[in-house]
Write a protein that holds these residues in place. Structure first.
Motif, PDB file in Angstrom:
ATOM      1  N   GLY A   1       0.775  -1.237   0.000  1.00  0.00           N
ATOM      2  CA  GLY A   1       0.000   0.000   0.000  1.00  0.00           C
ATOM      3  C   GLY A   1       0.805   1.284   0.000  1.00  0.00           C
ATOM      4  N   ALA A   2       2.129   1.211  -0.173  1.00  0.00           N
ATOM      5  CA  ALA A   2       2.942   2.425  -0.246  1.00  0.00           C
ATOM      6  C   ALA A   2       2.810   3.048  -1.634  1.00  0.00           C
ATOM      7  N   MET A   3       2.532   4.344  -1.690  1.00  0.00           N
ATOM      8  CA  MET A   3       2.325   5.042  -2.962  1.00  0.00           C
ATOM      9  C   MET A   3       3.469   6.008  -3.249  1.00  0.00           C
ATOM     10  N   SER A   4       3.838   6.102  -4.535  1.00  0.00           N
ATOM     11  CA  SER A   4       4.852   7.057  -4.971  1.00  0.00           C
ATOM     12  C   SER A   4       4.587   7.439  -6.415  1.00  0.00           C
ATOM     13  N   ILE A   5       5.010   8.640  -6.794  1.00  0.00           N
ATOM     14  CA  ILE A   5       4.861   9.098  -8.181  1.00  0.00           C
ATOM     15  C   ILE A   5       6.037   8.577  -8.983  1.00  0.00           C
ATOM     16  N   LEU A   6       5.746   7.790 -10.017  1.00  0.00           N
ATOM     17  CA  LEU A   6       6.796   7.202 -10.841  1.00  0.00           C
ATOM     18  C   LEU A   6       7.225   8.154 -11.947  1.00  0.00           C
TER      19      LEU A   6
ATOM     20  N   LEU B   1       5.678  -0.225 -18.935  1.00  0.00           N
ATOM     21  CA  LEU B   1       4.337   0.335 -18.944  1.00  0.00           C
ATOM     22  C   LEU B   1       4.126   1.152 -20.207  1.00  0.00           C
ATOM     23  N   TYR B   2       2.873   1.187 -20.666  1.00  0.00           N
ATOM     24  CA  TYR B   2       2.485   2.058 -21.772  1.00  0.00           C
ATOM     25  C   TYR B   2       1.360   2.945 -21.268  1.00  0.00           C
TER      26      TYR B   2
ATOM     27  N   LEU C   1      10.023   0.635 -15.459  1.00  0.00           N
ATOM     28  CA  LEU C   1       9.656   0.493 -14.056  1.00  0.00           C
ATOM     29  C   LEU C   1      10.573   1.266 -13.119  1.00  0.00           C
ATOM     30  N   ASP C   2      11.669   1.823 -13.655  1.00  0.00           N
ATOM     31  CA  ASP C   2      12.515   2.697 -12.840  1.00  0.00           C
ATOM     32  C   ASP C   2      12.231   4.172 -13.118  1.00  0.00           C
ATOM     33  N   GLY C   3      11.156   4.456 -13.909  1.00  0.00           N
ATOM     34  CA  GLY C   3      10.695   5.832 -14.043  1.00  0.00           C
ATOM     35  C   GLY C   3      11.129   6.589 -15.271  1.00  0.00           C
ATOM     36  N   GLN C   4      11.706   5.923 -16.278  1.00  0.00           N
ATOM     37  CA  GLN C   4      12.134   6.623 -17.480  1.00  0.00           C
ATOM     38  C   GLN C   4      10.967   6.709 -18.454  1.00  0.00           C
ATOM     39  N   LEU C   5      10.489   7.936 -18.728  1.00  0.00           N
ATOM     40  CA  LEU C   5       9.346   8.181 -19.608  1.00  0.00           C
ATOM     41  C   LEU C   5       9.838   8.541 -21.004  1.00  0.00           C
ATOM     42  N   THR C   6       9.342   7.832 -22.017  1.00  0.00           N
ATOM     43  CA  THR C   6       9.771   8.053 -23.408  1.00  0.00           C
ATOM     44  C   THR C   6       8.555   8.181 -24.311  1.00  0.00           C
ATOM     45  N   LEU C   7       8.504   9.230 -25.103  1.00  0.00           N
ATOM     46  CA  LEU C   7       7.440   9.398 -26.088  1.00  0.00           C
ATOM     47  C   LEU C   7       7.625   8.386 -27.215  1.00  0.00           C
ATOM     48  N   ILE C   8       6.556   7.630 -27.536  1.00  0.00           N
ATOM     49  CA  ILE C   8       6.666   6.651 -28.624  1.00  0.00           C
ATOM     50  C   ILE C   8       5.700   6.922 -29.770  1.00  0.00           C
ATOM     51  N   ALA C   9       4.660   7.747 -29.551  1.00  0.00           N
ATOM     52  CA  ALA C   9       3.727   8.029 -30.649  1.00  0.00           C
ATOM     53  C   ALA C   9       2.976   9.317 -30.372  1.00  0.00           C
ATOM     54  N   GLY C  10       2.745  10.094 -31.425  1.00  0.00           N
ATOM     55  CA  GLY C  10       1.986  11.326 -31.321  1.00  0.00           C
ATOM     56  C   GLY C  10       2.862  12.557 -31.398  1.00  0.00           C
ATOM     57  N   ASN C  11       2.475  13.520 -32.273  1.00  0.00           N
ATOM     58  CA  ASN C  11       3.264  14.747 -32.417  1.00  0.00           C
ATOM     59  C   ASN C  11       2.780  15.870 -31.511  1.00  0.00           C
ATOM     60  N   GLY C  12       1.742  15.613 -30.716  1.00  0.00           N
ATOM     61  CA  GLY C  12       1.271  16.608 -29.769  1.00  0.00           C
ATOM     62  C   GLY C  12       0.172  17.499 -30.291  1.00  0.00           C
ATOM     63  N   THR C  13      -0.143  17.435 -31.575  1.00  0.00           N
ATOM     64  CA  THR C  13      -1.275  18.178 -32.117  1.00  0.00           C
ATOM     65  C   THR C  13      -2.483  17.257 -32.176  1.00  0.00           C
TER      66      THR C  13
ATOM     67  N   ALA D   1      -3.989  14.553 -22.094  1.00  0.00           N
ATOM     68  CA  ALA D   1      -3.793  15.997 -22.247  1.00  0.00           C
ATOM     69  C   ALA D   1      -2.903  16.325 -23.434  1.00  0.00           C
ATOM     70  N   SER D   2      -1.817  15.586 -23.595  1.00  0.00           N
ATOM     71  CA  SER D   2      -0.844  15.904 -24.646  1.00  0.00           C
ATOM     72  C   SER D   2      -1.152  15.210 -25.961  1.00  0.00           C
ATOM     73  N   ALA D   3      -2.181  14.328 -25.984  1.00  0.00           N
ATOM     74  CA  ALA D   3      -2.539  13.567 -27.187  1.00  0.00           C
ATOM     75  C   ALA D   3      -1.346  12.758 -27.690  1.00  0.00           C
ATOM     76  N   GLN D   4      -0.681  12.073 -26.760  1.00  0.00           N
ATOM     77  CA  GLN D   4       0.501  11.291 -27.084  1.00  0.00           C
ATOM     78  C   GLN D   4       0.503   9.975 -26.292  1.00  0.00           C
ATOM     79  N   ILE D   5       1.316   9.035 -26.748  1.00  0.00           N
ATOM     80  CA  ILE D   5       1.448   7.740 -26.096  1.00  0.00           C
ATOM     81  C   ILE D   5       2.897   7.583 -25.639  1.00  0.00           C
ATOM     82  N   PHE D   6       3.065   7.111 -24.401  1.00  0.00           N
ATOM     83  CA  PHE D   6       4.387   7.034 -23.798  1.00  0.00           C
ATOM     84  C   PHE D   6       4.713   5.614 -23.353  1.00  0.00           C
ATOM     85  N   GLU D   7       6.003   5.325 -23.364  1.00  0.00           N
ATOM     86  CA  GLU D   7       6.537   4.128 -22.720  1.00  0.00           C
ATOM     87  C   GLU D   7       7.154   4.567 -21.401  1.00  0.00           C
ATOM     88  N   LEU D   8       6.957   3.749 -20.353  1.00  0.00           N
ATOM     89  CA  LEU D   8       7.484   4.083 -19.037  1.00  0.00           C
ATOM     90  C   LEU D   8       8.148   2.849 -18.440  1.00  0.00           C
TER      91      LEU D   8
END
Length: 449
Positions: free
Chosen positions: A195-200, A224-225, A239-251, A230-237
């Motif tokens: 039950g411990a929560m943290s922002i990844l 994680l995907y 489990l150690d917290g590295q967020l990478t944009l994989i699809a979507g130009n933001g428009t 909000a940004s109209a984009q899809i990200f890969e994440l």
């Protein structure tokens, strides 16, 4: 010359490690017009199941879950819901469907028959996830945000409060850590089994939604995907917290094509194909107004899009050798890929428990289990066996007795997950890493073999 050759190979392998994330290749439209604005799940039959949340964010009146084939053919799977939001399949092939307006969780049998499994204890339920023990967890958007666990047909509190902020999608990793994507901000929250929560990580905001906000989230390929609503984009994440944009130009739009040049409009649900290659995402057809204000932004009609991640990791002879979990020293596994036969052999060296599932070998309780199974991409389904009847350095006949089963899933040439279920009731998940540096597994996988 030999030194230079080794140096080039070393540099190449280092480069392959850096690009080992799921580099998306293409985005295409699978279904151009459908009223299905809720959650998305790929079923055990390979079809995509898309729920209808409803017409507007403030009017969750969707009643239907649709079945979509990988070729884009649409049919009704089940009806009778009250704001069909998040969903997930259990190990029996039943689909658990949250009703955000109805405050309940339904179960849909493979033939489309609907029954309610929990009807109280929820506040605007959305995401649903099931842990390795069969426990069902539900993300509640209402009341500031909470996660419930279903017990005895009701939702009982598991965690609540910050950093939860209308938790939307919900998924789980092999270690039973939950991950939820907040709808009211961009935070991805990890929740441990205790039950411990943290922002990844946090996805970007936009002028469309200045406070940020996410759609759903799913686990696969060892990561994680996440849908950035909000940004109209899809990200890969990772489990150690590295967020990478994989699809979507933001428009905001519906342009197909190369993944980072494609566009989405208020994407929401997401699910991964069984082979780890295709992500399925639904989104609104509308590209103007704001999703937070009805009726300026209708969620329906909607579209179903496909993100092709390209060839994922496939088991090859380069993974042969010793693997182990660093937290259990003195134990480990040896792998041997029989490529010409499409089979995988492993030996598991471990120790006895207080539940004797194999005969005693010596007073130290050492145990060797062996297994053989077919290779399917990055996964092996194994039957666990123990050899009995032999004697030290003698030619006595040996009998192999089944003692359980296991699923071995490789995320890469250096990481794997071993999930076991023994006939005596013992079960668990072991994270594995190879003990020696990779020599040529990455090169073989890059070549698709």
């Amino acid at each position: 010359m030999p030194f230079r050759t080794r140096s080039v190979v070393a540099l190449l392998l280092a480069w392959l490690a850096l690009v080992s994330h799921s580099q998306a290749q293409q985005v295409s439209t699978l279904v151009p017009n459908i009223n299905a604005s809720g959650g998305v799940s790929v079923g055990p039959d390979g079809n995509i199941y898309v729920a209808d949340f409803g017409q507007f964010l403030s009017n969750a009146n969707g009643t239907t879950v649709y079945r979509v084939t990988p070729q884009g053919q649409v049919s009704v799977f089940a009806t009778g819901f009250n704001g069909a939001s998040g969903n997930v399949f259990d190990t029996n092939g039943n689909m658990l469907q949250a009703n955000i307006a109805g405050g309940r969780i339904d179960s849909i049998a493979p033939n489309g028959t609907v029954s309610t499994i929990a009807s109280s204890g929820f506040t605007s339920p959305v995401g649903v996830a099931i842990d390795s023990g069969g426990n069902t967890f539900v993300a509640n958007c209402g009341g500031g945000g909470s996660i419930s666990r279903i017990q005895g047909g009701v939702g009982v509190p598991f965690v609540s409060g910050a950093p939860l902020n209308c938790p939307n999608g919900l998924t789980i990793d092999p270690d039973d850590n939950l991950y939820t994507a907040n709808f009211n901000d961009g935070n991805i929250v990890r929740i441990t089994p205790g039950g411990a929560m943290s922002i990844l990580a946090t996805t970007p905001n936009s002028s469309f939604r200045p406070s940020g906000g996410n759609g759903h989230i799913t686990y696969g390929n060892g990561r994680l995907y996440v849908v950035g609503n909000a940004s109209a984009q899809i990200f890969e994440l990772t489990l150690d917290g590295q967020l990478t944009l994989i699809a979507g130009n933001g428009t905001r739009g519906h342009d197909d094509g190369p993944a980072l040049q494609a566009s989405f409009s208020s994407p929401n649900g997401i699910s991964l194909s069984a082979d780890g290659r295709f992500l399925y995402v639904n989104e609104a057809a509308s590209t103007s107004g704001t999703v937070l204000v009805a009726p300026s932004f209708p969620l329906n009609p909607s579209l179903v899009r496909v993100i092709d991640l390209g060839q994922q990791f496939s088991i090859n002879v380069g993974i042969n050798g010793a693997w182990a979990d660093a937290t259990t020293p003195g134990q480990g596994m040896f792998f041997d890929v029989l490529a010409s036969l499409g089979l995988f052999f492993m030996g598991w060296f471990t120790y006895e428990t207080n539940q004797d599932f194999v005969p005693v070998i010596d007073d130290r309780g050492r145990r060797w289990l062996v297994a053989l199974g077919p290779i399917n991409g990055n996964v092996v389904n194994l039957e666990l066996l123990v050899a009995e009847g032999g004697q030290f350095d003698q030619a006595d006949p040996v009998t192999e007795t089944p003692v359980g089963s296991a699923v071995l899933t490789f995320a890469s040439c250096t990481e794997a997950t071993f999930e076991y279920q023994l006939d005596n009731g013992l079960s668990g998940t072991i994270p594995l890493t190879r003990l020696l540096p990779d020599v040529y597994c990455a090169l073989l996988n890059q070549g698709g073999s």
